[in-house]
Design a protein around this motif. Sequence first.
Motif, short mmCIF file in Angstrom:
data_model
loop_
_atom_site.label_atom_id
_atom_site.label_comp_id
_atom_site.label_asym_id
_atom_site.label_seq_id
_atom_site.Cartn_x
_atom_site.Cartn_y
_atom_site.Cartn_z
N LEU A 282 -3.29 -10.20 5.19
CA LEU A 282 -4.72 -10.04 5.43
C LEU A 282 -5.43 -11.38 5.34
O LEU A 282 -5.00 -12.28 4.62
N THR B 281 -0.85 -2.17 -0.95
CA THR B 281 -1.25 -3.58 -0.93
C THR B 281 -0.53 -4.31 -2.06
O THR B 281 -0.48 -3.80 -3.19
N ILE C 197 -10.11 -5.18 -1.00
CA ILE C 197 -9.66 -4.99 0.38
C ILE C 197 -10.42 -3.80 0.96
O ILE C 197 -10.46 -2.73 0.37
N LEU D 186 -9.97 -9.00 3.99
CA LEU D 186 -10.41 -9.47 2.69
C LEU D 186 -11.88 -9.86 2.76
O LEU D 186 -12.42 -10.05 3.85
#
Length: 764
Positions: A15, A44, A61, A122
């Motif tokens: 990300l 994640t 996130i 992000l």
Amino acid sequence: GLFVTDYFTRTPRKLSPFRSFASIELFHFHIPEDTVIAVWNLITFKEQGGTFGDQCPDRSITVYFRSGAPSVINPLHTHFPRDTAVPGSFALTLTWTLPNRTTGVFNVTSPLPGDWFLAAHLPKDEGKISVKGLYEECQYLFQPQLIVQRLVNIAVLYPGHVTEQSMAPHNRSCLYKVFVPSYTSRVLVEVLRCRGAEGCPLWLRVRAKAPPLHNSTTLDCREHTPCQLAQDLPFWQHWYYVLVEKHPGVPGTVSFQVTVQLTDCSRPSLARPPFLPSSASMNMPHSFGSVGGLALGDSPPPTSPNDTKHPVPISVTSHAGERCWPVRPTLRNELDTFSVHFYIFFGPNVSVPPDRPAVFVINLLPVLDSGGVLNLELRLNVSSLCGENVTVFGCLNHEVPLTSGDNTSVTCETESLAGFLLSVNATASLSRLRIPYPQTGSWYLSLRSLCATEHGFEPCTNVTAEVYLRAYLSPCINDCGIYGQCKLLRTNNYLYAACECKAGWNGWGCTDNAEAFSYGFQLLSTLLLCLSNVMFVPPVAIAVRSHYLLEAAVYIFTMFFSTFYHACDQPGIVVFCIMEYDVLQFCDFLGSLMSVWVTVIAMARLQPIVKQASVLYLLGAMLLSMALQMDRHGLWNLLGPSLFALGIMAVAWTARTIRRRHCYPPTWKRWAFYLCPGALIAAAAVLLYAFVETEENYFYIHSIWHLLIAGSVGFLLPPRAKPSRRLGPLPRRKGCGYQLCVNEQEELGLVDPAVASINSICTS
């Protein structure tokens, strides 16, 4: 019913902080029909240097979900361009539960079938410019997994046929589905002959595309007799699901009959015939997925005690809005990816009569067209109004045209249908609509003309308005303007486009100037980055004076290409490119590294030690060209040749120190006034470049970098090499003579001596 569970997963991806939609990670899933629940498992985890990133900071996130097309997100709360419709989406923020791993779950009950898209990113950071390979970067990896549970063998209802059903005490509900073809204006579901312990203890729920939910259209059969549930303006070419649910706590068996009637809007006084020669005549898909379904060309199945099908005559009255008008198709002309024009036959000028609407259809291909922008433009020909106060309204709806029976209505929405409204009149003769990432399928545009009066809008008489209609698909909104770049992106086999803005501009079309750089600021930054290279003029003069012509040529090369590279690299409109950007960047990087290389080799003073020292200059040029071609931003590809040159210099200085038995360079003035200041200036420049430079301060920090590097070269470049002077043999006298021996000059790093000193006299 029987449930089947399917599992889908995607490869983990890194990300990035959000800057624009081009910086997000997009995931594409497909949910099958008849799905009752979909569960996304969102995994994640952190990585740093190939291991778990326990020391990495926790960064939230954000994940977005949308059916049919990618989400149109706006986490920075920027302004959208004018006339832009923003479709909604679901959003979920993940927080960390473990030092290096977290998991989130997103459940959707009875999700819409078809394409689903997940977007993750992000939070926005400060935009630090880091040197690749300088330190191990924290990576945040995101992996979505999808688990769906779907029903198989759902019973299919056929229009005009009755299905008998007995619901056992242990059963709570019965689910059916019926296919609604095109040109259907009304769906009527009715429960007949309901017999139970407490009258008719049933709930009747109807929903399009997916099984009903608790908030779907519902009717309590206890309170309504007959138990009929109608859906006006249903979605065309889709399944409608009918759920018959028993009230909780009702004992015994409940028996009932279910029937469905579809009203054909092309024949508003007639329902669709109960018997059809084949399902193709109903535009019904070939696969039904039902136990009691009819195959193509089959007759209705024979009756059975619990599932009896036979035609039932039901009187169908004409409802307002059930009449439909001919739908004019559009011609699809593909020019490029996301560059499609939709042409109207006998257009683009369209006549809108006063007594009926003009309906057009725009077909967007599945998956292929959802990654662009659907643009619609209406322009009224004012001369066609004959002086009347006419307003032409356009309703753009997905999957069904909105043709209201109320001639004075100007809305494009109903309880179950949402649309977009456009209007043009003599005052505002132009109207535009932009839909980023539109859902695929059929879009219907209905144009109607109404006259404005003191009491509102009324139907016009004997006035046919003429409208210019333009519909097209583009990659980005207005090609992102002059302060943006439209990028074509890909995730697996899915293509989509997004704007990447520059010079402080933001938004989907790079039209939000809240943080935009002014023209003066852009000009100042360009001049600082370009004119700071003038600092290379003093090193060039010193090199020429000291007879370092090759070094002077390299410094001139660096100064030239650094100036024009930064003039071409600017994000705004103050840009000047004399060559292709890639060529200028390569020459700028090569010149910078070659300047370091030739300066260090010159400091090594290899000529008295290595006769062919010029070979090292050619070797450095070849090594640096190779390193830049491999990776222009890699730390060790750029640092390696520089360290190699420093190693050569260290070896040469050490050899001189050992041979002469004193430190080289031998004078403290050379160290104090030249070498130490030059090294400190170069170190300060490297520290600024590696640890301080960000996107916001780039223009002045990088300009300081130019000044410091050029200044350090002026300090570090050694003085002119002192020539070796040997005096020829003196005339010898008979019997006695003298030979004058002169040693090589010590390289003191000071000014050249005016005369050669005699170190020793040898007798011959």
